[in-house]
Design a protein around this motif. Structure first.
Motif, PDB file in Angstrom:
ATOM      1  N   HIS A  28     108.163  57.878  64.090  1.00  0.00           N
ATOM      2  CA  HIS A  28     108.771  59.179  64.360  1.00  0.00           C
ATOM      3  C   HIS A  28     110.034  58.946  65.178  1.00  0.00           C
ATOM      4  CE1 HIS A  28     109.150  63.318  65.809  1.00  0.00           C
ATOM      5  NE2 HIS A  28     108.372  63.649  64.790  1.00  0.00           N
ATOM      6  N   GLU A  47     118.268  64.440  56.230  1.00  0.00           N
ATOM      7  CA  GLU A  47     116.997  64.236  55.544  1.00  0.00           C
ATOM      8  C   GLU A  47     116.029  65.401  55.704  1.00  0.00           C
ATOM      9  OE1 GLU A  47     116.343  61.739  53.524  1.00  0.00           O
ATOM     10  OE2 GLU A  47     118.316  60.868  53.899  1.00  0.00           O
ATOM     11  N   THR A  93     113.751  65.736  58.012  1.00  0.00           N
ATOM     12  CA  THR A  93     112.490  65.307  58.609  1.00  0.00           C
ATOM     13  C   THR A  93     112.758  64.267  59.687  1.00  0.00           C
ATOM     14  OG1 THR A  93     110.296  64.385  58.181  1.00  0.00           O
ATOM     15  CG2 THR A  93     112.105  63.510  56.866  1.00  0.00           C
ATOM     16  N   LEU A 124     110.225  62.067  60.401  1.00  0.00           N
ATOM     17  CA  LEU A 124     109.310  60.980  60.073  1.00  0.00           C
ATOM     18  C   LEU A 124     110.043  59.932  59.252  1.00  0.00           C
ATOM     19  CD1 LEU A 124     106.144  63.047  59.147  1.00  0.00           C
ATOM     20  CD2 LEU A 124     106.586  61.786  61.256  1.00  0.00           C
ATOM     21  N   ASP A 175     108.952  57.450  57.495  1.00  0.00           N
ATOM     22  CA  ASP A 175     108.354  57.144  56.198  1.00  0.00           C
ATOM     23  C   ASP A 175     108.749  58.148  55.127  1.00  0.00           C
ATOM     24  OD1 ASP A 175     107.114  54.909  57.203  1.00  0.00           O
ATOM     25  OD2 ASP A 175     105.215  55.938  57.600  1.00  0.00           O
ATOM     26  N   ASP A 176     109.072  59.373  55.536  1.00  0.00           N
ATOM     27  CA  ASP A 176     109.436  60.409  54.572  1.00  0.00           C
ATOM     28  C   ASP A 176     110.926  60.431  54.255  1.00  0.00           C
ATOM     29  OD1 ASP A 176     106.811  61.131  54.543  1.00  0.00           O
ATOM     30  OD2 ASP A 176     107.064  62.821  55.931  1.00  0.00           O
ATOM     31  N   MET A 177     111.717  59.639  54.943  1.00  0.00           N
ATOM     32  CA  MET A 177     113.153  59.601  54.682  1.00  0.00           C
ATOM     33  C   MET A 177     113.417  58.802  53.410  1.00  0.00           C
ATOM     34  SD  MET A 177     114.864  59.102  58.366  1.00  0.00           S
ATOM     35  CE  MET A 177     114.702  60.318  59.615  1.00  0.00           C
ATOM     36  N   ARG A 178     114.431  59.230  52.699  1.00  0.00           N
ATOM     37  CA  ARG A 178     114.778  58.547  51.455  1.00  0.00           C
ATOM     38  C   ARG A 178     115.415  57.204  51.759  1.00  0.00           C
ATOM     39  NH1 ARG A 178     118.462  62.709  48.652  1.00  0.00           N
ATOM     40  NH2 ARG A 178     119.005  63.048  50.796  1.00  0.00           N
ATOM     41  N   SER A 179     115.183  56.255  50.895  1.00  0.00           N
ATOM     42  CA  SER A 179     115.854  54.959  51.020  1.00  0.00           C
ATOM     43  C   SER A 179     117.196  55.035  50.318  1.00  0.00           C
ATOM     44  CB  SER A 179     114.990  53.860  50.411  1.00  0.00           C
ATOM     45  OG  SER A 179     114.849  54.066  49.029  1.00  0.00           O
ATOM     46  N   ARG A 230     114.818  56.828  43.893  1.00  0.00           N
ATOM     47  CA  ARG A 230     113.407  56.736  43.503  1.00  0.00           C
ATOM     48  C   ARG A 230     113.227  57.153  42.052  1.00  0.00           C
ATOM     49  NH1 ARG A 230     110.550  59.690  48.622  1.00  0.00           N
ATOM     50  NH2 ARG A 230     111.445  58.370  50.230  1.00  0.00           N
ATOM     51  N   ASP A 285     113.127  61.046  41.556  1.00  0.00           N
ATOM     52  CA  ASP A 285     114.332  61.850  41.835  1.00  0.00           C
ATOM     53  C   ASP A 285     115.057  62.228  40.579  1.00  0.00           C
ATOM     54  OD1 ASP A 285     113.873  61.965  44.494  1.00  0.00           O
ATOM     55  OD2 ASP A 285     115.182  60.287  44.999  1.00  0.00           O
TER      56      ASP A 285
END
Length: 119
Positions: A24, A102, A104, A106, A108-112, A116, A119
């Motif tokens: 976080h 983003e 958020t 968190l 882990d929930d952020m886009r790389s 993907r 998407d």
């Protein structure tokens, strides 16, 4: 007394590492602040706690006549405080920008950076 400070530094580092690995952004920033405070305390304690007088030399003398306090750890801690503050403000600005883009906090929930499949 130094052993107590070592335990406190260890507790700060452990707590900071735990918060930084939580995933976080806000907890990451708190962990970064704890790391910074642990580093400051470690530098200050490594210089030794002495109750000497200020490092002033009387006129005509080549060295102080009585034991003096070491000013180097204090100067290093002051520098570390300024650098830690700058790092914290920079990380806060990055976290704010990441949250704004983003939506958020968190990690882990952020886009790389890579797209993907969904998407």
């Amino acid at each position: 007394m130094d052993f107590l400070f070592v335990l406190i530094v260890g507790l700060l580092v452990t707590s900071g590492a735990y918060l930084m690995m939580s995933g976080h952004l806000v907890r990451f920033l708190y962990g970064l602040a704890l790391f910074s405070n642990a580093a400051n305390l470690a530098i200050f304690v490594s210089g030794g706690l002495s109750y000497g007088a200020p490092a002033l030399i009387a006129e005509g003398e080549k060295a102080p006549l009585e034991p003096v306090a070491n000013a180097l750890p204090q100067a290093l801690v002051l520098t570390a405080i300024v650098i830690g503050f700058g790092l914290t403000v920079f990380a806060l600005a990055l976290a704010k920008r990441a949250f704004a883009s983003e939506g958020t906090a968190l990690m882990d929930d952020m886009r790389s950076a890579e797209p993907r499949a969904e998407d």
